[in-house]
Design a protein around this motif. Structure first.
Motif, short mmCIF file in Angstrom:
data_model
loop_
_atom_site.label_atom_id
_atom_site.label_comp_id
_atom_site.label_asym_id
_atom_site.label_seq_id
_atom_site.Cartn_x
_atom_site.Cartn_y
_atom_site.Cartn_z
N VAL A 78 3.32 6.57 -5.22
CA VAL A 78 3.02 6.76 -6.59
C VAL A 78 1.95 8.06 -6.55
O VAL A 78 2.10 8.86 -7.46
CB VAL A 78 2.39 5.25 -7.24
CG1 VAL A 78 2.17 6.01 -8.67
CG2 VAL A 78 3.61 4.47 -7.30
N ALA A 79 1.07 7.80 -5.70
CA ALA A 79 -0.24 8.97 -5.59
C ALA A 79 0.49 10.37 -5.45
O ALA A 79 -0.13 11.23 -5.51
CB ALA A 79 -1.24 8.47 -4.47
N LYS A 80 1.58 10.34 -4.67
CA LYS A 80 2.35 11.48 -4.23
C LYS A 80 2.90 12.15 -5.33
O LYS A 80 3.56 13.16 -5.31
CB LYS A 80 3.35 11.38 -3.12
CG LYS A 80 2.41 11.18 -1.77
CD LYS A 80 3.68 10.44 -0.64
CE LYS A 80 4.56 11.39 -0.16
NZ LYS A 80 5.11 10.77 0.86
N GLY A 81 2.95 11.55 -6.36
CA GLY A 81 3.24 12.18 -7.81
C GLY A 81 4.98 12.14 -7.79
O GLY A 81 5.62 12.80 -8.53
N LEU A 82 5.45 11.06 -7.11
CA LEU A 82 6.85 10.76 -7.07
C LEU A 82 7.49 10.16 -8.56
O LEU A 82 6.49 9.39 -8.88
CB LEU A 82 7.53 9.96 -5.95
CG LEU A 82 7.22 10.54 -4.40
CD1 LEU A 82 7.46 9.69 -3.64
CD2 LEU A 82 7.86 11.86 -4.43
N ARG A 120 -0.37 14.43 -10.34
CA ARG A 120 -0.56 13.79 -9.22
C ARG A 120 0.02 14.06 -8.09
O ARG A 120 1.15 14.28 -8.15
CB ARG A 120 -0.16 12.34 -9.71
CG ARG A 120 -0.47 11.14 -9.06
CD ARG A 120 -0.01 9.78 -9.49
NE ARG A 120 -0.50 9.73 -10.85
CZ ARG A 120 0.39 9.13 -11.90
NH1 ARG A 120 1.73 8.89 -11.66
NH2 ARG A 120 -0.05 8.79 -13.01
N ARG A 162 1.90 2.29 -3.24
CA ARG A 162 0.70 2.96 -3.95
C ARG A 162 0.62 4.46 -3.62
O ARG A 162 0.44 5.45 -4.34
CB ARG A 162 -0.47 2.24 -3.53
CG ARG A 162 -1.71 2.70 -4.38
CD ARG A 162 -2.80 1.89 -3.93
NE ARG A 162 -3.14 2.03 -2.40
CZ ARG A 162 -4.14 1.53 -2.12
NH1 ARG A 162 -5.13 0.91 -2.72
NH2 ARG A 162 -4.52 1.53 -0.70
N THR A 163 0.71 4.51 -2.10
CA THR A 163 0.80 6.02 -1.57
C THR A 163 1.95 6.77 -2.54
O THR A 163 1.82 8.04 -2.83
CB THR A 163 1.01 6.05 -0.05
OG1 THR A 163 -0.03 5.14 0.33
CG2 THR A 163 0.67 7.73 0.39
N ASP A 223 0.73 -1.26 -0.07
CA ASP A 223 0.07 0.09 -0.03
C ASP A 223 0.80 1.07 -0.02
O ASP A 223 0.60 2.15 -0.56
CB ASP A 223 -0.90 -0.02 1.13
CG ASP A 223 -2.04 -1.04 1.10
OD1 ASP A 223 -2.77 -1.12 2.07
OD2 ASP A 223 -2.31 -1.35 0.02
N TYR A 224 1.91 1.39 0.72
CA TYR A 224 2.63 2.63 0.81
C TYR A 224 3.39 2.97 -0.52
O TYR A 224 3.75 4.00 -0.70
CB TYR A 224 3.80 2.60 2.15
CG TYR A 224 4.68 1.29 1.99
CD1 TYR A 224 4.45 0.18 2.62
CD2 TYR A 224 5.86 1.34 1.40
CE1 TYR A 224 5.03 -1.03 2.74
CE2 TYR A 224 6.81 0.25 1.32
CZ TYR A 224 6.34 -0.84 2.19
OH TYR A 224 7.16 -1.83 2.16
N SER A 259 -0.52 2.26 4.64
CA SER A 259 -0.35 3.16 3.41
C SER A 259 0.80 4.34 3.82
O SER A 259 1.34 4.92 2.62
CB SER A 259 -1.58 4.01 3.18
OG SER A 259 -2.72 3.28 2.79
#
Lengths: 312, 314, 349
Positions: free
Chosen positions: B217-221, C105, B214-215, B211-212, C119
């Motif tokens: 990636v979601a942070k735009g890194l 994003r 995924r996080t 999950d982390y 997460s």
């Protein structure tokens, strides 16, 4: 607000319904892990190749007579006149330094190697699993004692411990080697089984079974054991190959199977001094050994891929 | 953190005692006359046998013998060989070779193994991945002594004779310095290397699904940062711990490699004494190796606590 | 409506009335060994600046998949976007290059996940994870990033922020971890936040606190908020409008108060009925019978029909389209749609 309250056939609210259905599906789900695995295995080329090879090896070990005429143990088997001859049409692997036919010796040597592999794995799996199950399930002081005990065994590397014990024992044959390796190898299975049991023990469905009045012993064995045993099987399958390799290593070092018995490790060891002049004497048994180990490891690998849902 | 360290240290002591006791017991309680075993293959003269028994306290109760041995170990005295040489001296001579060999092998195993595993995980399912999987499978299956010979033949002899290239010497030549260790170290490392590659691959593959990640990636890194900074740091934890444990094992595993390449290290010493049935040396060497193994395991556990903060607060 | 327009104007470049985010006819499939599962089957919704859209549905309804597709973090094999557009500030993100999407994003659209413990990276300090946004996206130095991290933590009301910035995620309680996730999402002051079940893993009292915080922050930054949940109770306070999803489709949309007062779809009605009430004491709790469908084998016609009390033959054969809901006089009720053949009866009956 509403006039009549309709009750569903199965379960009340959404959440409980899901859980209830899941509970009813539980034994099904365990069974389907195995049937899914079997289905995957049948389609996996790695497994098929490995299984075919293993089957051939087992047959060769059991009845070497089928694959070669004459036994290397008979009187006239070796003729010094043939010493170190290269492979030819009638003698596929050539001759070793004493004039013995390498192909015959290799075929007959399969028995020792495969026996050691199978015996060791069986013993290790049975002993390790039972003790691991005991330690994981009972917990407490039984677990502590057993775990400390295995840590001691763990600290002695397989090869070294094997060398030590075999050198003291003196007699070397397939059975003593198996015994020694089993004694040193069971902690590995013990650890896996114990960890598996511990992981499953706290699962919700175990608690649910308990709440339904299931006795510790029987029903929970039916729930925990099928799940816990999967990683054990994976490791056992791969270990089989490793044990065969280890036996060859011990024999190579001179403290495994002793002459006049035949072991591939011994053959390699004997061939070493003249390796550069007559490489075939070493390379053939080495190749057969490699293929054997490879076959078992392929089998184990395929089993692991089939049983591990995460890698799908 | 300190509590964790102390707890592990305390846990290690009974294991240490147990292991050395076990080894000692193995040597002394197995069938066969210990005097005969110590005397080697020759038939022992009764007078000499008595002398030996006296000298090695064989008439004393087992625990007394063990105690003598252990106290001796802590004073650096591991007994004597049949020829009267101090075992500790013999070990001291042989040790540096094995340590060098193990260290070079370790570097190879760590660098090549992790690199291969990372590449395989990132290109999952594609050619590179399959290549790594198959080659590691082969390497794991083919026993160490076979790879040793084959590589010796191919890289050492054929290259030299047929092509005049002499990168690797056939037999170990000390004067070549570090270069001499390359081939044997590679052979020694081969099985562990394969294992490290597979472990890295699996570990990274699993971590990438966390999950982390995924996080992250979601942070735009950038993908590079996600893999390098987030996924790898977690994925490498089990690998580092395996590597640490393996270092101890490498020293023990050098036995075969040393025999193939004729290196006078601990492994060679051990093999020789097995052949000559020199019990004291065997016990001494094995005890030392087990000790090293235990220490490295302990260090690895501590390292694990450093790498994974969740462990520290248990 | 006026308030929304005013808020739109505050956010600057956005033209009045232009939604911040528009999902248009989105179709997402998963190709599995056992067949193709249509997780998202023609979904349309939109969010304006300062507006909160709640997406309601059970597990498997497609609400999370839609969100992940908006963010662009869906695993593309096995997932596949077969159709549709996702317009952010008027531009179709699905047509953009990955590098462009990456810039959006985290900085323009941020996401909050359900389980904060898994997460958050377990081996990185909270401060490092928060500060990372500033270091990567704003070129801040380590020290600057740390200060910003502390600031953020204080903003989301984590006590003793300065002392705790060097702590690891597992050292915080569930509610505080969720706040840290919120802080991370906020860090770049995004235009839109997608919160995927932000309170599901929390205690009820903590839930309320977190929702209050979200609402407050949304007001302050004038962000759009997409709140994904299955819990009707959580949504009532915060949402402006609700979209109810079932089996990959939207089955009803309505402004929040209208939905609760007069639902126009049997599924919504069932959901509302399942909420336990104080005056129900001693009575059996209601639940919609049956289970959500297997996405590989969605029932023919209206996907809800096997579980519907009022299903007719038409429902079993024909997929209902999203009808515009009208009141008894035929006047269109803005923002209200229902995907039910019997919406009239459900609404007025």
């Amino acid at each position: 607000m509403s006039d009549t309250i309709t009750k569903g056939p199965e379960a009340p609210s959404d959440d409980n319904g899901a859980k209830g259905a899941a509970k009813a599906q539980k034994p099904e789900r365990v069974a389907s892990l195995w049937s899914d695995a079997l289905r995957d295995l049948r389609r996996n080329p790695v497994f098929i190749i490995g299984a075919v090879l293993v089957f051939c090896l087992l047959v060769i070990s059991a009845v070497p007579q089928l694959f070669t005429d004459g036994s290397p143990f008979e009187g006239g088997a070796c003729d010094l006149a043939n010493s170190l001859q290269r492979p030819s049409a009638e003698h596929w692997f050539g001759f070793d330094v004493q004039g013995c036919d390498i192909y015959t010796r290799t075929v007959w040597g399969a028995r020792n190697s495969v026996t050691v592999g199978v015996l060791t794995t069986l013993t290790v799996t049975v002993v390790g699993s039972l003790l691991g199950l005991l330690a994981g399930w009972k917990g407490g002081i039984v677990d502590s004692i057993l775990s400390r005990f295995t840590e001691i065994f763990f600290s002695i590397p397989l090869l070294l411990g094997g060398m030590l014990i075999m050198s003291m024992l003196g007699t070397g044959n397939a059975y003593t080697v198996s015994l020694v390796m089993a004694v040193l190898g069971w902690p590995q299975i013990f650890r896996i089984m114990r960890a598996s049991v511990l992981a499953n023990k706290n699962n919700d469905y175990v608690m649910a079974a308990r709440a339904l009045g299931a006795g510790s012993g029987r029903i929970t064995f039916r729930h925990i054991l099928p799940n816990a045993i999967a990683p054990v099987i994976v490791v056992a399958a791969i270990s089989l190959g490793v044990y065969i390799g280890a036996e060859a290593a011990l024999s190579y070092l001179g403290i495994g199977v002793q002459p006049p018995q035949i072991s591939w490790g011994l053959m390699i060891s004997d061939a070493q001094p003249r390796f550069l002049n007559a490489p075939h004497v070493l390379l053939f048994p080495a190749a057969v050994l490699s293929v054997t180990v490879l076959a078992f490891i392929m089998l184990g690998d395929a089993v692991r891929d089939a049983l591990d849902p995460k890698l799908r | 953190m300190g509590r964790y360290v102390i707890r592990r240290l305390i846990q290690a002591i009974p294991v240490l005692i147990g292991a050395t006791l076990l080894i000692y017991a193995l040597v002394h309680y197995l069938p066969g006359d210990p005097v005969q075993a110590l005397a080697g293959e020759k038939r022992a003269d009764p007078v000499v046998a008595d002398m030996i028994r006296e000298k090695y306290h064989l008439n004393d109760p087992f625990l007394v013998q063990y105690w003598n041995y252990i106290t001796g170990v802590f004073q650096g005295d591991l007994g004597e060989s049949l020829t009267g040489r101090s075992v500790s001296e013999m070990i001291g001579d042989a040790f540096p070779y094995t340590v060098n060999l193990a260290l070079v092998a370790f570097v190879i195993e760590a660098v090549v193994g992790v690199a291969a595993g990372v590449m395989a995980a990132l290109r999952k399912g594609k050619f590179l991945d399959q290549l790594v999987l198959i080659s590691t499978l082969l390497v794991i299956s083919i026993p160490v002594f076979v790879t040793g010979f084959v590589l010796q033949l191919v890289l050492g002899v054929k290259l030299k004779n047929d092509y005049g290239i002499e990168i690797f010497s056939v037999s170990f030549n000390e004067e070549d310095g570090l270069r001499a260790y390359l081939l044997p170290a590679f052979v020694l490392a081969s099985m562990s290397l394969a294992y490290v590659a597979r472990l890295t691959r699996t570990s990274l593959m699993e971590t990438m699904r966390a999950d982390y990640v995924r996080t992250a990636v979601a942070k735009g890194l950038k993908r590079r940062r996600v893999i390098g900074r987030h996924a790898l740091r977690n994925a490498l934890i089990p690998i580092v711990t395996f590597l640490g444990a393996d270092l101890g094992g490498l020293m023990g595993g050098a036995v075969i490699t040393e025999r193939i390449f004729n290196i006078h290290g601990i492994g060679g010493l051990l093999a020789q004494s097995v052949y000559q049935k020199q019990g004291t040396i065997i016990v001494g060497v094995v005890t030392l190796l087990v000790l090293i193994y235990l220490i490295t395991t302990l260090l690895v556990d501590l390292l694990y606590a450093v790498l994974d903060p969740r462990i520290r607060y248990e | 409506m006026t308030t929304v327009i005013e808020k739109n104007q505050k956010s600057g470049r956005l033209e009045v009335g232009t939604p911040l985010l528009e999902v248009k006819d989105l179709h997402v499939e998963f190709h599995t060994r056992d067949g193709v599962a249509k997780a998202v089957n023609g979904v349309n919704y939109s969010v304006a600046a300062g507006e909160t859209l709640a997406v309601l549905g059970e597990s498997g309804s497609g609400k999370s998949v839609t969100a992940q597709t908006i963010m662009g973090i869906l695993d593309m094999p096995p997932g596949k976007i077969s159709q549709g557009q996702i317009l952010f500030r008027g531009q179709d993100m699905l047509a953009m290059k990955e590098e462009e999407r990456r810039q959006i994003r985290g900085q323009k659209i941020a996401m909050i996940f359900q389980d904060a413990l898994s997460s958050l990276n377990p081996v990185m300090t909270v401060g490092a994870q928060l500060g990372e946004m500033f270091r990567v996206h704003r070129g801040a130095s380590k020290k600057e990033a740390r200060e910003k991290a502390i600031e953020l933590m204080e903003r989301v009301r984590i006590p003793a922020a300065r002392q705790r910035v060097g702590d690891y995620p597992h050292q915080f309680s569930g509610g505080m971890r969720q706040r840290i996730m919120i802080a991370m999402a906020l860090s770049m002051e995004p235009d839109l936040i997608i919160a995927d079940e932000p309170t599901t893993a929390l205690d009820v009292t903590v839930q309320a606190q977190v929702m209050d915080l979200l609402a407050e922050l949304q007001d302050e930054y004038n962000m759009g908020l997409i709140l994904i949940t299955h819990d009707l109770g959580v949504v009532a306070d915060v949402a402006d409008k609700i979209a109810v999803m079932y089996a990959g489709r939207i089955v009803e949309t309505a402004p929040v108060h209208d939905l609760y007062a007069r639902p126009a779809h049997p599924y919504t009605k069932g959901l509302l009925r399942s909420i336990p009430r104080l005056d129900q004491k001693g009575q059996e709790l209601y639940a919609i019978k049956g289970l959500p469908p297997n996405l590989l084998k969605v029932p023919a016609g209206c996907a809800f029909n096997p579980r519907c009390d009022v299903a007719t033959d038409l429902c079993r054969t024909e997929i209902p389209k999203l009808h515009q809901v009208t009141d008894k006089d035929g006047k269109e009720l803005t923002g209200r749609r229902s995907a039910c053949h019997l919406w009239k009866e459900t609404l007025h009956g």
